[in-house]
Design a protein around this motif. Structure first.
Motif, PDB file in Angstrom:
ATOM      1  N   ILE A 119       0.836  -1.199   0.000  1.00 48.55           N
ATOM      2  CA  ILE A 119       0.000   0.000   0.000  1.00 48.55           C
ATOM      3  C   ILE A 119       0.867   1.244   0.000  1.00 48.55           C
ATOM      4  N   LEU A 120       1.935   1.230   0.796  1.00 53.67           N
ATOM      5  CA  LEU A 120       2.853   2.371   0.829  1.00 53.67           C
ATOM      6  C   LEU A 120       3.481   2.605  -0.540  1.00 53.67           C
TER       7      LEU A 120
ATOM      8  N   GLU B 187       2.500   1.608  -3.522  1.00 60.77           N
ATOM      9  CA  GLU B 187       1.509   2.028  -4.523  1.00 60.77           C
ATOM     10  C   GLU B 187       1.086   3.477  -4.292  1.00 60.77           C
ATOM     11  N   SER B 188       0.980   3.890  -3.051  1.00 57.94           N
ATOM     12  CA  SER B 188       0.632   5.278  -2.751  1.00 57.94           C
ATOM     13  C   SER B 188       1.735   6.232  -3.198  1.00 57.94           C
TER      14      SER B 188
ATOM     15  N   ARG C 202       3.638   5.708  -5.681  1.00 56.28           N
ATOM     16  CA  ARG C 202       3.490   5.778  -7.144  1.00 56.28           C
ATOM     17  C   ARG C 202       2.498   6.879  -7.529  1.00 56.28           C
TER      18      ARG C 202
ATOM     19  N   VAL D   5       1.316  10.059   2.212  1.00 61.12           N
ATOM     20  CA  VAL D   5       0.532   8.848   1.984  1.00 61.12           C
ATOM     21  C   VAL D   5      -0.614   8.842   2.995  1.00 61.12           C
TER      22      VAL D   5
ATOM     23  N   ALA E 174      -3.061   6.283   2.819  1.00 61.13           N
ATOM     24  CA  ALA E 174      -3.613   4.925   2.800  1.00 61.13           C
ATOM     25  C   ALA E 174      -2.756   4.029   3.682  1.00 61.13           C
ATOM     26  N   THR E 175      -3.396   3.235   4.512  1.00 65.71           N
ATOM     27  CA  THR E 175      -2.702   2.283   5.373  1.00 65.71           C
ATOM     28  C   THR E 175      -3.422   0.939   5.292  1.00 65.71           C
TER      29      THR E 175
ATOM     30  N   ALA F 173      -4.801   2.530  -2.690  1.00 64.47           N
ATOM     31  CA  ALA F 173      -3.701   3.424  -2.336  1.00 64.47           C
ATOM     32  C   ALA F 173      -4.221   4.851  -2.374  1.00 64.47           C
TER      33      ALA F 173
ATOM     34  N   TYR G 103      -2.771   9.241  -1.949  1.00 64.75           N
ATOM     35  CA  TYR G 103      -1.742  10.247  -1.683  1.00 64.75           C
ATOM     36  C   TYR G 103      -2.388  11.619  -1.774  1.00 64.75           C
TER      37      TYR G 103
ATOM     38  N   PRO H 112      -3.107   0.834 -11.775  1.00 63.47           N
ATOM     39  CA  PRO H 112      -2.978   0.387 -10.387  1.00 63.47           C
ATOM     40  C   PRO H 112      -2.533  -1.072 -10.297  1.00 63.47           C
TER      41      PRO H 112
ATOM     42  N   GLN I 190      -0.199  -6.417  -4.710  1.00 68.35           N
ATOM     43  CA  GLN I 190       0.441  -5.358  -3.928  1.00 68.35           C
ATOM     44  C   GLN I 190       1.449  -5.878  -2.900  1.00 68.35           C
TER      45      GLN I 190
END
Length: 382
Positions: free
Chosen positions: A47-48, A50-51, A53, A76, A78-79, A101, A103, A220, A226
């Motif tokens: 998730i980190l 992808e966020s 990105r 970021v 999203a967690t 994700a 940001y 995505p 992920q």
């Protein structure tokens, strides 16, 4: 602790002038850190990554309008536990659509504003979903959730973007808008000194105009893939002295693209241009240490000079460097950076081959030991 470092005199390596000498590294390890944080599948890490990105593609406020020329950072949101509430982004209406994700980045007309600020501010968030239908449904639900919170809210249209879900409260100088672009939700929240609806909708339209092209080519990573994403494919973090617990964190332990890192500063567009023109390929962040991966050794040498002349918001003057490693340059702050927490009073730059490391401390003897250890780790990180 002391170690003996032997310099290799070849090519354009800026360390060729360093002599064989025992370096004082104090209690710091000179062993290359491991990369266990990337070894096993991890949903939180995926998730980190992808966020981050998404952060590479987020619009700069200065590209929208001069009123948003100063960056106020990105993060970021999203967690593994879900989305964190932020300007224009609320977790409950997003959860049923399974966001992958997210940001967010903010900007304003000046770098520093108080909580009572009544000027121009812009927040843009990107939230990735598994498919276009989920993103479209999330846009509707986000708008309805916020719309229902106050009976005085009124729906508004955004010029050239009829699918945008938007509303404002007449007389209140802010506007929220949500637009699904393929499988990404673009969330925009804008404030102005006066409640001018035409101006507010114009800012939102301009944001979409600038943001949408930056999403071209973004696909995505599927949720089931992920956990396999790597934070540090080039092993940059392991080339930094290990001083922390290697807990994944977008501000304390992560790897950025140049554009993604520029979003964190007060002048994102200018920083991104500098990184591109000077050959910065990636930036690793680990606590109070930074590693810039450069195009080549010549670019590393030139970027070291650039960081010497234009370091940060802090103002630095040269001080004595590290005995036995004349390529390391150290500095003392005369004006602390008000935007950065942590150890920043003393600073050293360590160029080596196609890397430039930057380390900070609040103790003069400690920063030299840290710089010496960093130099040793870089030399041993073949």
């Amino acid at each position: 602790m002391t170690i003996v470092v032997t310099a290799v005199a070849c090519g354009s390596d800026s360390q060729a002038a360093d002599h064989d000498q025992t370096l004082d590294v104090g209690s710091y390890s000179t062993q290359r850190a491991d990369s266990a944080f990337d070894d096993q599948p991890s949903r939180a890490r995926g998730i980190l990554v992808e966020s981050l990105r998404l952060g590479e593609r987020i619009v700069f406020g200065s590209d929208v309008a001069p009123e948003f020329q100063a960056g106020h950072g990105g993060n970021v949101i999203a967690t593994a536990g879900g989305i964190r509430n932020s300007d224009g982004v609320f977790a409950p209406p997003l959860a049923p659509h399974h966001p992958l994700a997210a940001y967010i980045a903010a900007s304003a007309e000046t770098p520093y504003i108080s909580e009572y600020h009544k000027g121009y501010t812009l927040s843009v968030a990107l939230v990735a979903f598994p498919d276009e239908q989920s993103a479209a449904a999330a846009a509707v639900d986000m708008n309805q959730n916020d719309f229902a919170a106050n009976a005085k809210n009124q729906a508004v249209g955004i010029p050239d973007y009829p699918a945008a879900q938007s509303h404002w409260r007449p007389g209140v100088p802010n506007l929220g808008s949500w637009l699904a672009w393929k499988s990404v939700l673009i969330a925009v929240y804008v404030e102005a000194p006066q409640a001018n609806l035409d101006q507010l909708t114009g800012f939102v339209a301009r944001t979409y105009e600038q943001q949408i092209p930056k999403l071209d080519g973004y696909v995505p990573t599927p949720a089931d893939q992920q956990p396999m994403l790597k934070l540090d494919r080039d092993k940059l973090l392991s080339r930094l002295v290990s001083t922390g617990s290697q807990v994944l964190d977008p501000r304390q332990f992560a790897v950025y693209s140049p554009r993604g890192y520029a979003v964190l500063g007060t002048s994102p567009a200018a920083d991104a241009r500098d990184y591109d023109s000077k050959g910065v390929k990636a930036i690793a962040v680990s606590d109070n240490k930074y590693l810039y991966q450069m195009r080549d050794a010549d670019a590393a040498r030139d970027f070291t000079a650039h960081l010497t002349d234009v370091p940060t918001v802090s103002k630095y003057i040269p001080m004595r460097g590290v005995a036995g490693a004349p390529s390391i340059a150290c500095f003392k702050a005369t004006q602390p950076n008000p935007t950065v927490a942590g150890a920043r009073q003393f600073r050293c730059l360590i160029p080596y081959e196609r890397f430039v490391a930057e380390v900070f401390s609040d103790q003069e003897s400690d920063v030299r030991q840290l710089a010496a250890a960093q130099y040793a780790v870089l030399k041993g990180s073949k």
